[in-house]
Scaffold this motif. Structure first.
Motif, PDB file in Angstrom:
ATOM      1  N   UNK A 122       0.825  -1.212   0.000  1.00  0.00           N
ATOM      2  CA  UNK A 122       0.000   0.000   0.000  1.00  0.00           C
ATOM      3  C   UNK A 122       0.856   1.258   0.000  1.00  0.00           C
ATOM      4  N   UNK A 123       0.395   2.250  -0.751  1.00  0.00           N
ATOM      5  CA  UNK A 123       1.090   3.533  -0.808  1.00  0.00           C
ATOM      6  C   UNK A 123       0.792   4.321   0.466  1.00  0.00           C
ATOM      7  N   UNK A 124      -0.465   4.292   0.881  1.00  0.00           N
ATOM      8  CA  UNK A 124      -0.862   4.960   2.121  1.00  0.00           C
ATOM      9  C   UNK A 124      -0.375   4.163   3.318  1.00  0.00           C
ATOM     10  N   UNK A 125       0.028   4.845   4.365  1.00  0.00           N
ATOM     11  CA  UNK A 125       0.462   4.189   5.597  1.00  0.00           C
ATOM     12  C   UNK A 125      -0.766   3.625   6.329  1.00  0.00           C
ATOM     13  N   UNK A 126      -0.788   2.315   6.616  1.00  0.00           N
ATOM     14  CA  UNK A 126      -1.909   1.773   7.381  1.00  0.00           C
ATOM     15  C   UNK A 126      -1.960   2.384   8.779  1.00  0.00           C
ATOM     16  N   UNK A 127      -3.159   2.460   9.318  1.00  0.00           N
ATOM     17  CA  UNK A 127      -3.373   2.990  10.660  1.00  0.00           C
ATOM     18  C   UNK A 127      -3.312   1.872  11.686  1.00  0.00           C
ATOM     19  N   UNK A 128      -3.250   2.243  12.955  1.00  0.00           N
ATOM     20  CA  UNK A 128      -3.309   1.259  14.036  1.00  0.00           C
ATOM     21  C   UNK A 128      -4.667   0.562  13.987  1.00  0.00           C
ATOM     22  N   UNK A 129      -4.718  -0.651  14.516  1.00  0.00           N
ATOM     23  CA  UNK A 129      -5.950  -1.424  14.509  1.00  0.00           C
ATOM     24  C   UNK A 129      -6.994  -0.826  15.438  1.00  0.00           C
ATOM     25  N   UNK A 130      -8.255  -1.153  15.176  1.00  0.00           N
ATOM     26  CA  UNK A 130      -9.343  -0.761  16.054  1.00  0.00           C
ATOM     27  C   UNK A 130      -9.534  -1.782  17.154  1.00  0.00           C
ATOM     28  N   UNK A 131     -10.745  -1.825  17.701  1.00  0.00           N
ATOM     29  CA  UNK A 131     -11.046  -2.673  18.854  1.00  0.00           C
ATOM     30  C   UNK A 131     -11.075  -4.164  18.521  1.00  0.00           C
ATOM     31  N   UNK A 132     -11.524  -4.548  17.326  1.00  0.00           N
ATOM     32  CA  UNK A 132     -11.674  -5.963  16.972  1.00  0.00           C
ATOM     33  C   UNK A 132     -11.093  -6.210  15.578  1.00  0.00           C
ATOM     34  N   UNK A 133      -9.768  -6.162  15.456  1.00  0.00           N
ATOM     35  CA  UNK A 133      -9.160  -6.239  14.132  1.00  0.00           C
ATOM     36  C   UNK A 133      -9.427  -7.544  13.395  1.00  0.00           C
ATOM     37  N   UNK A 134      -9.519  -8.671  14.085  1.00  0.00           N
ATOM     38  CA  UNK A 134      -9.770  -9.942  13.402  1.00  0.00           C
ATOM     39  C   UNK A 134     -11.112  -9.909  12.683  1.00  0.00           C
ATOM     40  N   UNK A 135     -12.146  -9.443  13.360  1.00  0.00           N
ATOM     41  CA  UNK A 135     -13.479  -9.384  12.754  1.00  0.00           C
ATOM     42  C   UNK A 135     -13.536  -8.332  11.651  1.00  0.00           C
ATOM     43  N   UNK A 136     -12.911  -7.179  11.879  1.00  0.00           N
ATOM     44  CA  UNK A 136     -12.943  -6.118  10.875  1.00  0.00           C
ATOM     45  C   UNK A 136     -12.177  -6.514   9.612  1.00  0.00           C
ATOM     46  N   UNK A 137     -11.058  -7.195   9.774  1.00  0.00           N
ATOM     47  CA  UNK A 137     -10.295  -7.662   8.616  1.00  0.00           C
ATOM     48  C   UNK A 137     -11.095  -8.704   7.840  1.00  0.00           C
ATOM     49  N   UNK A 138     -11.720  -9.633   8.552  1.00  0.00           N
ATOM     50  CA  UNK A 138     -12.539 -10.655   7.888  1.00  0.00           C
ATOM     51  C   UNK A 138     -13.712 -10.020   7.145  1.00  0.00           C
ATOM     52  N   UNK A 139     -14.333  -9.012   7.725  1.00  0.00           N
ATOM     53  CA  UNK A 139     -15.432  -8.310   7.058  1.00  0.00           C
ATOM     54  C   UNK A 139     -14.957  -7.636   5.775  1.00  0.00           C
ATOM     55  N   UNK A 140     -13.761  -7.049   5.799  1.00  0.00           N
ATOM     56  CA  UNK A 140     -13.220  -6.396   4.605  1.00  0.00           C
ATOM     57  C   UNK A 140     -12.999  -7.417   3.490  1.00  0.00           C
ATOM     58  N   UNK A 141     -12.492  -8.584   3.849  1.00  0.00           N
ATOM     59  CA  UNK A 141     -12.279  -9.637   2.850  1.00  0.00           C
ATOM     60  C   UNK A 141     -13.626 -10.129   2.328  1.00  0.00           C
ATOM     61  N   UNK A 142     -14.551 -10.346   3.225  1.00  0.00           N
ATOM     62  CA  UNK A 142     -15.880 -10.809   2.825  1.00  0.00           C
ATOM     63  C   UNK A 142     -16.473  -9.852   1.787  1.00  0.00           C
ATOM     64  N   UNK A 143     -16.371  -8.560   2.051  1.00  0.00           N
ATOM     65  CA  UNK A 143     -16.887  -7.574   1.116  1.00  0.00           C
ATOM     66  C   UNK A 143     -16.136  -7.563  -0.204  1.00  0.00           C
ATOM     67  N   UNK A 144     -14.846  -7.853  -0.167  1.00  0.00           N
ATOM     68  CA  UNK A 144     -14.021  -7.841  -1.369  1.00  0.00           C
ATOM     69  C   UNK A 144     -14.283  -9.044  -2.269  1.00  0.00           C
ATOM     70  N   UNK A 145     -14.505 -10.202  -1.694  1.00  0.00           N
ATOM     71  CA  UNK A 145     -14.640 -11.426  -2.492  1.00  0.00           C
ATOM     72  C   UNK A 145     -16.082 -11.826  -2.763  1.00  0.00           C
ATOM     73  N   UNK A 146     -17.011 -11.214  -2.093  1.00  0.00           N
ATOM     74  CA  UNK A 146     -18.407 -11.639  -2.156  1.00  0.00           C
ATOM     75  C   UNK A 146     -18.970 -11.670  -3.576  1.00  0.00           C
ATOM     76  N   UNK A 147     -18.662 -10.701  -4.397  1.00  0.00           N
ATOM     77  CA  UNK A 147     -19.230 -10.635  -5.742  1.00  0.00           C
ATOM     78  C   UNK A 147     -18.690 -11.733  -6.663  1.00  0.00           C
ATOM     79  N   UNK A 148     -17.496 -12.237  -6.389  1.00  0.00           N
ATOM     80  CA  UNK A 148     -16.847 -13.175  -7.297  1.00  0.00           C
ATOM     81  C   UNK A 148     -16.936 -14.649  -6.920  1.00  0.00           C
ATOM     82  N   UNK A 149     -16.992 -14.960  -5.643  1.00  0.00           N
ATOM     83  CA  UNK A 149     -16.913 -16.359  -5.187  1.00  0.00           C
ATOM     84  C   UNK A 149     -18.069 -16.722  -4.266  1.00  0.00           C
ATOM     85  N   UNK A 150     -19.185 -17.226  -4.819  1.00  0.00           N
ATOM     86  CA  UNK A 150     -20.343 -17.521  -3.992  1.00  0.00           C
ATOM     87  C   UNK A 150     -20.084 -18.575  -2.915  1.00  0.00           C
ATOM     88  N   UNK A 151     -19.139 -19.465  -3.147  1.00  0.00           N
ATOM     89  CA  UNK A 151     -18.910 -20.542  -2.184  1.00  0.00           C
ATOM     90  C   UNK A 151     -17.736 -20.285  -1.242  1.00  0.00           C
TER      91      UNK A 151
END
Length: 125
Positions: A25-54
């Motif tokens: 990433x060009x932008x510097x990542x920020x420190x994690x929030x309160x629940x980084x495991x769940x927030x990271x998983x949600x970001x992936x879910x949103x990223x892959x949802x349109x392409x991989x139904x299973x």
């Protein structure tokens, strides 16, 4: 989120390029929030949802939550992008059953960090 799975949608062509130093990433990542495991998983879910139904979202881990034996891809962002990005990146492993029996295609590790505009997938392996 470790130990739990959620079914989401996803296509074997990943919208995120494989990780190399040019994918950092060009932008510097920020420190994690309160629940980084769940927030990271949600970001992936949103990223892959349109392409991989299973797609099945699996393990989430990072510098503060070490991966189980045999699942440690967390060192890759450190090696490719340096200490700060590595320390502020979570790895989310995704299984794509529609791409079996290929082990290399059916298992993807996404690299996710928190930025000013929210959590974002910035690479994969």
């Amino acid at each position: 989120m470790s130990g739990t799975s959620a079914v989401v949608t996803t296509d074997h062509r990943l919208s995120t390029p494989p990780l190399d130093s040019q994918s950092c990433p060009v932008d510097q990542p920020l420190a994690f929030g309160a629940d980084p495991a769940a927030e990271a998983a949600d970001a992936v879910r949103g990223s892959v949802q349109a392409d991989h139904p299973s797609a099945q979202i699996g393990l989430s881990y990072g510098a503060q939550q070490p991966a189980p034996a045999g699942h440690d891809y967390a060192g890759i962002p450190f090696q490719q992008c340096g200490f700060v990005i590595g320390a502020r990146t979570w790895v989310v492993e995704v299984h794509l059953p529609d791409l079996e029996p290929s082990e290399s295609l059916s298992n993807v590790q996404y690299f996710v960090s928190r930025f000013r505009d929210g959590w974002r997938v910035w690479g994969s392996y």
